[in-house]
Design an enzyme around this catalytic site. Structure first.
Site, mmCIF file in Angstrom:
data_model
loop_
_atom_site.group_PDB
_atom_site.id
_atom_site.type_symbol
_atom_site.label_atom_id
_atom_site.label_comp_id
_atom_site.label_asym_id
_atom_site.label_seq_id
_atom_site.Cartn_x
_atom_site.Cartn_y
_atom_site.Cartn_z
ATOM 1 N N ASP A 28 3.065 -25.480 -3.471
ATOM 2 C CA ASP A 28 4.138 -24.533 -3.756
ATOM 3 C C ASP A 28 4.551 -24.674 -5.220
ATOM 4 O O ASP A 28 5.014 -25.741 -5.638
ATOM 5 C CB ASP A 28 5.333 -24.823 -2.837
ATOM 6 C CG ASP A 28 6.293 -23.658 -2.729
ATOM 7 O OD1 ASP A 28 6.482 -22.952 -3.732
ATOM 8 O OD2 ASP A 28 6.859 -23.453 -1.647
ATOM 9 N N ASP A 29 4.347 -23.626 -6.004
ATOM 10 C CA ASP A 29 4.747 -23.597 -7.421
ATOM 11 C C ASP A 29 3.946 -24.566 -8.289
ATOM 12 O O ASP A 29 4.450 -25.048 -9.306
ATOM 13 C CB ASP A 29 6.240 -23.912 -7.582
ATOM 14 C CG ASP A 29 7.136 -22.878 -6.938
ATOM 15 O OD1 ASP A 29 6.629 -21.836 -6.501
ATOM 16 O OD2 ASP A 29 8.361 -23.113 -6.869
ATOM 17 N N CYS A 66 6.331 -16.597 -3.963
ATOM 18 C CA CYS A 66 5.754 -17.208 -2.772
ATOM 19 C C CYS A 66 5.489 -16.285 -1.581
ATOM 20 O O CYS A 66 4.366 -16.231 -1.083
ATOM 21 C CB CYS A 66 6.585 -18.408 -2.337
ATOM 22 S SG CYS A 66 8.351 -18.127 -2.298
ATOM 23 N N ARG A 70 1.854 -15.540 0.269
ATOM 24 C CA ARG A 70 1.567 -16.018 1.623
ATOM 25 C C ARG A 70 1.144 -14.872 2.538
ATOM 26 O O ARG A 70 0.274 -15.031 3.399
ATOM 27 C CB ARG A 70 2.794 -16.747 2.173
ATOM 28 C CG ARG A 70 3.074 -18.040 1.443
ATOM 29 C CD ARG A 70 4.512 -18.543 1.589
ATOM 30 N NE ARG A 70 4.787 -19.498 0.544
ATOM 31 C CZ ARG A 70 4.583 -20.808 0.630
ATOM 32 N NH1 ARG A 70 4.137 -21.322 1.760
ATOM 33 N NH2 ARG A 70 4.827 -21.606 -0.394
ATOM 34 N N LYS A 128 5.890 -24.608 5.046
ATOM 35 C CA LYS A 128 6.790 -23.510 4.719
ATOM 36 C C LYS A 128 6.181 -22.173 5.146
ATOM 37 O O LYS A 128 5.052 -21.858 4.781
ATOM 38 C CB LYS A 128 7.068 -23.525 3.214
ATOM 39 C CG LYS A 128 7.839 -22.338 2.688
ATOM 40 C CD LYS A 128 8.135 -22.522 1.218
ATOM 41 C CE LYS A 128 8.282 -21.201 0.502
ATOM 42 N NZ LYS A 128 8.537 -21.364 -0.934
ATOM 43 N N HIS A 130 8.282 -18.717 5.453
ATOM 44 C CA HIS A 130 8.931 -17.759 4.547
ATOM 45 C C HIS A 130 8.407 -16.327 4.716
ATOM 46 O O HIS A 130 8.334 -15.571 3.746
ATOM 47 C CB HIS A 130 8.780 -18.217 3.089
ATOM 48 C CG HIS A 130 9.800 -17.586 2.173
ATOM 49 N ND1 HIS A 130 9.623 -17.481 0.807
ATOM 50 C CD2 HIS A 130 11.011 -17.021 2.434
ATOM 51 C CE1 HIS A 130 10.671 -16.895 0.264
ATOM 52 N NE2 HIS A 130 11.532 -16.602 1.224
ATOM 53 N N HIS A 219 7.970 -27.252 -5.098
ATOM 54 C CA HIS A 219 9.086 -26.314 -5.140
ATOM 55 C C HIS A 219 10.397 -27.070 -5.373
ATOM 56 O O HIS A 219 10.527 -28.234 -4.975
ATOM 57 C CB HIS A 219 9.151 -25.547 -3.816
ATOM 58 C CG HIS A 219 10.065 -24.367 -3.825
ATOM 59 N ND1 HIS A 219 11.430 -24.471 -3.673
ATOM 60 C CD2 HIS A 219 9.811 -23.031 -3.942
ATOM 61 C CE1 HIS A 219 11.975 -23.268 -3.702
ATOM 62 N NE2 HIS A 219 11.011 -22.365 -3.866
ATOM 63 N N ASP A 324 0.563 -21.208 -4.166
ATOM 64 C CA ASP A 324 1.048 -19.856 -3.876
ATOM 65 C C ASP A 324 1.306 -19.055 -5.141
ATOM 66 O O ASP A 324 1.209 -17.832 -5.148
ATOM 67 C CB ASP A 324 2.290 -19.897 -2.983
ATOM 68 C CG ASP A 324 3.473 -20.626 -3.610
ATOM 69 O OD1 ASP A 324 3.283 -21.345 -4.621
ATOM 70 O OD2 ASP A 324 4.601 -20.496 -3.077
ATOM 71 N N ASN A 325 1.656 -19.726 -6.235
ATOM 72 C CA ASN A 325 1.904 -19.057 -7.511
ATOM 73 C C ASN A 325 1.954 -20.131 -8.589
ATOM 74 O O ASN A 325 1.772 -21.323 -8.309
ATOM 75 C CB ASN A 325 3.210 -18.254 -7.487
ATOM 76 C CG ASN A 325 4.388 -19.011 -6.901
ATOM 77 O OD1 ASN A 325 4.835 -18.684 -5.799
ATOM 78 N ND2 ASN A 325 4.890 -20.018 -7.595
ATOM 79 N N LYS A 381 5.979 -18.554 -12.973
ATOM 80 C CA LYS A 381 6.354 -17.907 -11.723
ATOM 81 C C LYS A 381 7.300 -16.721 -11.956
ATOM 82 O O LYS A 381 8.141 -16.761 -12.846
ATOM 83 C CB LYS A 381 7.028 -18.927 -10.800
ATOM 84 C CG LYS A 381 7.455 -18.389 -9.434
ATOM 85 C CD LYS A 381 8.116 -19.485 -8.627
ATOM 86 C CE LYS A 381 8.614 -18.963 -7.273
ATOM 87 N NZ LYS A 381 9.249 -20.032 -6.468
#
Length: 582
Positions: A28-29, A66, A70, A128, A130, A219, A324-325, A381
């Site tokens: 994540d991130d 994110c 996803r 996660k 989301h 994240h 994710d990014n 991001k």
């Protein structure tokens, strides 16, 4: 040890009659150069090992935040058509009146988990989500047999608590029911433990499994055990410019980017030398915690890889790792300021130097160090620059024949689901699934690239469009069309050769007007076909998040307006000061 490199010959001698297991790990991130195998100083031996025995992608792109990423990752469908054009926390009310702008996964798409479960796979989810919590929206209702899921955009890594005042609690679910985290919780350890537990529970029946592991690392809040933090104390004392250049040089040395790769110095990057000694000390530790969280993630993934080896499953498991990014730059340049403290203190966090990264601490990295996490790319991001969209992608396992090599051809997040279905021998639905209409997948199967049969899966004339909150991009061949709105943009379209110029330093718009117009036409076609809507005038993702938080916390419109004006006042003053003539 998990860090040891497995004999690639053993992986290629799998009995092909045995169906391949799949482990999909989503950080994540995580920035483009945050792994050792992508140019980082951070110790990531376990991921570096699968990179050495597998295949790295240098030109893989995802969404710039994110939930859209996803949605595309799990369905192979563009985020707008899948119902997730942006995260719901940042959607303005003007757009939420449209059915496909709800920020939750639509019923008009089918997840890869559903299709693999139908094909006899065990399907597991730990991490996660989301993508929605309403009826039919949790992962337990979208094809996953066993789940433990964080429904929100993020949460604390040490305990069950929200990280922003938009949430009253950290919303965790297990197999569709509300879940209470254990007292000894640390996110990376816990999620890997759950993945191992799920996989182990059904090994005896001999059926293949698909395990999706979307981690919380890295994240915000950026948090890590003290032992890991100690390893990075002092590592970042020379500042972000030195680190950004070191990572650029290393990524060139590794062959990830061309030798002539240049970089822009982002307007959001501060002057390290102008900071006080105390400020530099604080900034260095913020990044040390970030490095520690990445290493802790890698350590726990190593435990998963060790488990698969001990269980006799490693050689028949395709492991995919990506993010994710790109890196998040949400940390204020001045963490001691009133505005920087407001959010963390409102949910009970401290931002004190001594406890940074530990339980009760709210830590982030500033835009300046985020520029290093994205090195040698531009932006991060939320923006459609390469730093927001280009991330690591590693594949290792059966059929990956070019061990240790780097693939430089363009690929996109919608390609993951078609690739997983190809690995499993499952045909994707076209226009209907179980008697209802569904959006057809637009991604490409990457297996011909992975096996070395082709050099690229997108032809020179193929185009892939992208939009997020008014920021836009279109990829075609080696070229990228880019539009950045707001404070970091100029309201103009730019054209880059991202193969030779991944740093987006040389705008070709004036030199290649015909290509520019062709790609602009292709982008307009993308907008029409994917029902992309314009954001309201003056939209800012940070401002909209703030407004949505205030709407959640306070119900009186006048009070909301007063609080919004109060919190936005420092930004207005800074803007006016910037506009004054020198």
């Amino acid at each position: 040890m998990a860090a040891e490199i497995a004999d690639s010959a053993s992986r290629s001698s799998i009995d092909t009659s045995q169906r391949t297991n799949i482990v999909l790990v989503l950080a994540d991130d995580l920035g483009f150069s945050d792994l050792g195998s992508y140019g980082s100083e951070i110790s990531t031996p376990n991921l570096d090992a699968i990179a050495k025995e597998g295949l790295r992608f240098s030109n893989y792109h995802t969404a710039a935040n994110c939930a859209p990423a996803r949605a595309m990752l799990l369905t192979g469908v563009d985020a707008h058509l899948a119902g997730v054009p942006n995260i719901p926390e940042m959607l303005p009310p003007e757009l939420q009146q449209y059915e496909h702008y709800q920020g939750v996964l639509g019923d008009n798409v089918v997840t890869v988990a559903t299709l693999l479960e139908d094909a006899g796979y065990h399907t597991y989810f730990a991490g996660k989500w989301h993508l929605g919590t309403g009826p039919g929206k949790l992962p337990s209702q979208r094809g996953f047999e066993r789940t433990v899921a964080l429904a929100d955009s993020g949460a604390d890594n040490w305990e069950q608590r929200p990280y922003i005042p938009l949430y009253d609690t950290a919303n965790w679910y297990a197999d569709g029911e509300p879940y209470q985290l254990p007292d000894d919780f640390y996110s990376s350890r816990f999620l890997v433990d759950k993945t191992i537990e799920f996989v182990d529970s059904n090994l005896a029946d001999g059926e293949p499994f698909f395990a999706y592991l979307p981690l919380q690392a890295v994240h915000i809040p950026v948090q890590a055990p003290q032992a890991y933090i100690d390893r990075y104390m002092g590592v970042y004392d020379e500042g972000w410019d030195v680190l950004r250049e070191a990572r650029r040089s290393r990524s060139i040395e590794l062959g990830l980017v061309p030798p002539e790769t240049d970089m822009v110095r982002m307007s959001t990057t501060d002057d390290w030398s102008a900071l006080s000694d105390e400020q530099r000390r604080y900034e260095s530790k913020r990044m040390a915690v970030y490095g520690a969280m990445v290493e802790a993630m890698d350590h726990h993934l190593g435990r998963l890889f060790d488990y698969l080896k001990a269980a006799g499953q490693y050689d028949n498991t395709l492991i995919i790792f990506t993010s994710d990014n790109g890196a998040e730059a949400s940390g204020s340049a001045d963490p001691s300021s009133f505005t920087a403290r407001q959010g963390p203190t409102s949910v009970g966090y401290n931002i004190d130097y001594e406890s940074l990264g530990l339980k009760g601490s709210y830590n982030t990295i500033s835009p300046s160090f985020a520029s290093a996490a994205a090195s040698p790319l531009s932006l991060f991001k939320f923006y459609a620059g390469e730093g927001g969209m280009r991330v690591p992608l590693i594949l290792s396992g059966p059929s990956v024949t070019k061990a240790g090599e780097i693939n430089h051809s363009f690929s996109f997040v919608t390609d993951i689901t078609p690739t997983l279905l190809s690995v499993a021998g499952v045909t994707a639905p076209q226009d209907r699934y179980r008697g209802r209409p569904v959006e057809p997948m637009v991604g490409r199967d990457l297996m011909p690239l992975i096996t070395g049969e082709v050099d690229r899966v997108y032809e020179e004339s193929d185009s892939v469009g992208y939009e997020l909150a008014g920021h836009a991009a279109l990829f075609q061949g080696d070229y990228k069309l880019l539009f950045t709105r707001g404070a970091l943009g100029d309201g103009q379209w730019h054209l880059y050769d991202i193969v030779r110029d991944p740093g987006e330093t040389h705008d070709l718009a004036a030199l290649e007007p015909a290509r520019l117009q062709t790609m602009l036409s292709a982008y307009q076609r993308y907008v029409r076909e994917n029902k992309v809507l314009e954001v309201p005038a003056g939209y800012s993702h940070t401002k909209q998040l703030l407004i949505n938080v205030l709407h959640h916390r306070f119900k009186t419109p006048v009070l909301i307006a007063m609080l919004t004006a109060l919190i936005l006042l420092p930004f207005w003053v800074a803007y006016r000061m910037k506009k004054r003539p020198s």
